[in-house]
Design an enzyme around this catalytic site. Structure first.
Site, PDB file in Angstrom:
ATOM      1  CD  GLU A  85    -125.178   1.800   2.086  1.00 57.79           C
ATOM      2  OE1 GLU A  85    -125.039   2.209   3.253  1.00 57.79           O
ATOM      3  OE2 GLU A  85    -124.215   1.627   1.318  1.00 57.79           O
ATOM      4  CD  GLU A 116    -134.471  -8.169 -18.481  1.00 52.07           C
ATOM      5  OE1 GLU A 116    -135.497  -7.582 -18.856  1.00 52.07           O
ATOM      6  OE2 GLU A 116    -133.385  -7.599 -18.266  1.00 52.07           O
TER       7      GLU A 116
END
Length: 299
Positions: A85, A116
């Site tokens: 953004e 992960e």
């Protein structure tokens, strides 16, 4: 990583939602809403730590460095979301703020199981990015114990890059690997262990604070207006014209015309109007003012 998950706040059971499985829709929503109201208060408690993170990021930007978010699952997605953004909001280069998620870009849409749990993946992702000491790395993990993030933070510190650990548990494992720890304690989730809820909301708030504050400090705002908005579509062009009009008081037609003359650069258009200068002169003033519109106008 032999820590007992049940000892973590993010894995504890919430006394206020114990009967949520038999509640009606209204009751479920009320419980969730009441718990969500606690999130902003928890964020307020860690503002000094967030401020230090902002200082790291601004310093990196001023040195030509980058802000890099890293995380797995929801945490990684929140970092990516904040990063992508920045270009449309602040006209930044896509390289300036980046988000890395364990398992690669495909993991944003579909979980990559096991990614992960590998510390070496965090290291290899940063190596591929060409991490330098001028960068700031923010590791995000609600549990505070994600190996991918731990590996990344350790590697970043070894290079001299600034590091921040963002978690939702006290004395988190990732906190020990960072120059600055942010442990925002939102309490047990409404749905036990579902950290996309309160923890995710808290982390999104903090990431928004870090990126937005840093951009404001770089001169990408005039009062509370986004003067560095990237004009890439009709909606954003209309917003840009509105911003120019609010600051300069000119007509819609004049604002639109000057914006076109300024190659759709809102800052340049504002300085052109406020100082009655050409595009080239306005660009020079902005450069001398390090991008700060008010300083450019005063000069």
């Amino acid at each position: 990583m032999d820590e007992n998950l049940e000892l973590l706040t993010t894995e504890s059971r919430n006394e206020q939602s114990m009967q949520i499985d038999t509640a009606n829709p209204n009751e479920i929503l009320r419980i969730m809403n009441e718990q969500d109201q606690l999130v902003a208060l928890a964020v307020k408690e860690v503002l000094p730590e967030v401020e230090e993170a902002v200082r790291f990021v601004v310093d990196s930007f001023q040195k030509g460095g980058r802000l890099i978010y890293m995380g797995a699952g929801t945490s990684g997605r929140l970092g990516v979301l904040d990063a992508v953004e920045c270009p449309p909001t602040f006209s930044t280069d896509p390289e300036m703020v980046q988000g890395l998620i364990a398992g690669g870009e495909g993991a944003f849409l579909k979980a990559v199981e096991g990614a992960e749990d590998q510390t070496e993946l965090g290291v290899s992702d940063l190596k591929e990015l060409g991490l330098t000491k001028n960068d700031t790395v923010i590791g995000i993990a609600a549990s505070g114990r994600t190996p991918y993030v731990i590996g990344a933070l350790r590697y970043a510190r070894s290079l001299g890059a600034k590091t921040v650990a963002l978690s939702c548990n006290k004395n988190a494992a990732i906190s020990k690997e960072a120059d600055q720890a942010i442990e925002v304690i939102v309490g047990p989730e409404v749905l036990t262990g579902s950290t996309r809820l309160k923890a995710g909301t808290a982390h999104k708030m903090i990431l928004n604070m870090i990126s937005t504050s840093s951009m404001i400090l770089l001169g990408k705002a005039y009062e509370n207006l986004m003067v560095d908005v990237h004009v890439s579509n009709q909606k954003l062009q209309e917003r840009a014209i509105g911003i120019i009009r609010k600051i300069t008081g000119v007509s819609y037609e004049t604002a639109s015309e000057i914006l076109e003359q300024a190659d759709l650069q809102v800052k340049t258009a504002i300085v052109m109007i406020k100082t009655n200068r050409t595009k080239q002169e306005a660009e020079r003033l902005l450069k001398e003012a390090n991008g700060y519109v008010k300083k450019a106008i005063q000069m």
